[in-house]
Motif scaffolding. Structure first.
Motif, PDB file in Angstrom:
ATOM      1  N   ILE A 188       0.594  -1.138   0.125  1.00  0.00           N
ATOM      2  CA  ILE A 188       0.173   0.188  -0.220  1.00  0.00           C
ATOM      3  C   ILE A 188       1.013   1.198   0.188  1.00  0.00           C
ATOM      4  N   SER A 189       1.791   1.621   1.010  1.00  0.00           N
ATOM      5  CA  SER A 189       2.515   2.737   1.013  1.00  0.00           C
ATOM      6  C   SER A 189       3.786   1.724   1.388  1.00  0.00           C
ATOM      7  N   PRO A 190       4.904   1.599   0.452  1.00  0.00           N
ATOM      8  CA  PRO A 190       6.332   1.101   0.706  1.00  0.00           C
ATOM      9  C   PRO A 190       7.002   1.931   1.952  1.00  0.00           C
ATOM     10  N   LYS A 191       6.901   3.420   2.139  1.00  0.00           N
ATOM     11  CA  LYS A 191       7.712   4.407   2.534  1.00  0.00           C
ATOM     12  C   LYS A 191       7.440   4.093   4.406  1.00  0.00           C
ATOM     13  N   ALA A 234      -4.320   8.533  12.212  1.00  0.00           N
ATOM     14  CA  ALA A 234      -3.866   9.304  11.199  1.00  0.00           C
ATOM     15  C   ALA A 234      -3.053   8.238  10.566  1.00  0.00           C
ATOM     16  N   THR A 235      -2.816   7.373  11.107  1.00  0.00           N
ATOM     17  CA  THR A 235      -2.046   5.541  10.024  1.00  0.00           C
ATOM     18  C   THR A 235      -3.010   5.445   9.255  1.00  0.00           C
ATOM     19  N   LEU A 236      -4.408   5.205   9.633  1.00  0.00           N
ATOM     20  CA  LEU A 236      -5.257   4.054   9.341  1.00  0.00           C
ATOM     21  C   LEU A 236      -5.674   5.571   7.745  1.00  0.00           C
ATOM     22  N   GLY A 237      -5.647   6.855   7.894  1.00  0.00           N
ATOM     23  CA  GLY A 237      -6.668   7.343   7.111  1.00  0.00           C
ATOM     24  C   GLY A 237      -4.907   7.391   6.675  1.00  0.00           C
ATOM     25  N   ASP A 238      -3.777   7.610   6.571  1.00  0.00           N
ATOM     26  CA  ASP A 238      -2.992   7.411   5.608  1.00  0.00           C
ATOM     27  C   ASP A 238      -3.149   7.028   5.099  1.00  0.00           C
ATOM     28  N   LEU A 239      -3.403   5.673   4.787  1.00  0.00           N
ATOM     29  CA  LEU A 239      -2.777   4.018   4.346  1.00  0.00           C
ATOM     30  C   LEU A 239      -4.238   4.050   3.419  1.00  0.00           C
ATOM     31  N   SER A 240      -5.556   4.623   3.888  1.00  0.00           N
ATOM     32  CA  SER A 240      -6.808   4.694   2.937  1.00  0.00           C
ATOM     33  C   SER A 240      -5.952   5.173   1.795  1.00  0.00           C
ATOM     34  N   GLU A 241      -5.999   6.277   2.026  1.00  0.00           N
ATOM     35  CA  GLU A 241      -5.116   8.126   1.149  1.00  0.00           C
ATOM     36  C   GLU A 241      -4.325   7.141  -0.079  1.00  0.00           C
ATOM     37  N   SER A 242      -3.768   6.214   0.424  1.00  0.00           N
ATOM     38  CA  SER A 242      -2.704   5.316  -0.696  1.00  0.00           C
ATOM     39  C   SER A 242      -3.252   4.242  -1.050  1.00  0.00           C
TER      40      SER A 242
END
Length: 288
Positions: A188-191, A234-242
């Motif tokens: 999902i978000s490699p970084k 915040a992490t879940l929101g970031d991963l969802s947008e990713s």
């Protein structure tokens, strides 16, 4: 003396971009971030109604960025009814609470379906569903920001919510760049790394304790709860947008903010944290 043909001449060195290991233009990112924080603080403490306008404008920009991103997959969001109805939801929350916002939400859903009727049956479910999704993803989440604002100490509640979220991002960025070795969600978000998540927890909890204790006169342990919840959501929101961007095949939602990408690339964490932040503050921190 021999002369070199144009094809044999070495190419001049290309100036390296000022990007960090995490892929950001760090000076631009910091400057833009400080500017945004300053604008938000000014709006908060000048007059509450001004801040409502800031929230409405930010979510409106987010709506247009999502509309442009979705169009790459031939999804047409009914922007007009979502924008108008979503703004009414925000204002209605400030004036009449969630009951008024719920009525506005229901009417906006109907308005979105009706607006899309004129374009025919092809893609109707796809487009209208996307419109309802964005209405909830942006403006319904935004109503919880307004619910925090309406309290007598509303500006400081907003500060606690924003600081905890920003601290999570900063802590994750620093720890991820310095120590990140174990990917959290590589598909999902490699970084994103588990080391970065640990940094987010450290910074988020510290920020939560400081803001709850000194800005809202609350108990220090509430700051821990806010910090942990802020980091997780915040992490879940970031991963969802990713995942949205990965599904659409795009890197950023836009290029409005140098060093950040689009405004949605900064709002993704905030809108995910807003409901849980309101719940924690409403239940555990008396209004001062």
């Amino acid at each position: 003396m021999t002369s070199e043909s144009p094809a044999e001449r070495p190419e001049p060195p290309v100036a390296a971009e000022k990007t960090s290991r995490a892929g950001r233009n760090l000076p631009a990112s910091i400057a833009v971030g400080l500017g945004l924080v300053g604008m938000v603080l000014a709006a908060l403490f000048i007059q509450k109604q001004v801040f409502i306008g800031v929230v409405a404008i930010a979510l409106g920009i987010g709506l247009f960025e999502l509309s442009r991103a979705f169009s790459t997959a031939r999804i047409r969001i009914p922007v007009a009814p979502v924008l108008v109805g979503g703004t009414i939801m925000l204002v209605g929350t400030y004036l009449g609470g969630m009951e008024t916002a719920s009525v506005a939400l229901a009417l906006t859903v109907i308005g979105t379906l009706v607006w899309r009727l004129s374009d025919g049956a092809e893609g109707f479910v796809r487009d209208s569903s996307a419109g309802v999704f964005v209405l909830g993803y942006l403006f319904l989440m935004g109503t919880f920001v307004i619910l925090m604002l309406v309290e007598d100490d509303g500006p400081w509640r907003i500060v606690a919510f924003i600081v905890a979220t920003i601290a999570s991002d900063i802590g994750g960025y620093i720890a991820g760049v310095l120590f990140g070795k174990h990917p959290m969600a590589p598909t999902i978000s490699p970084k994103k790394s588990w080391e970065g998540f640990a940094g987010s927890l450290f910074f988020g909890i510290a920020a939560g304790i400081v803001t709850i204790t000194y800005a809202l006169d609350g108990d220090w342990w509430v700051g821990i709860i806010l910090g942990v919840a802020g980091v997780v959501f915040a992490t879940l929101g970031d991963l969802s947008e990713s995942l949205i961007k990965r599904d659409l095949g795009i890197k950023d939602m836009g290029d409005l903010l140098p060093g950040h990408g689009g405004l949605m690339d900064r709002l993704d964490s905030l809108i995910a944290v807003a409901p849980i932040a309101w719940l924690i503050l409403h239940a555990l921190v008396p209004v001062t």
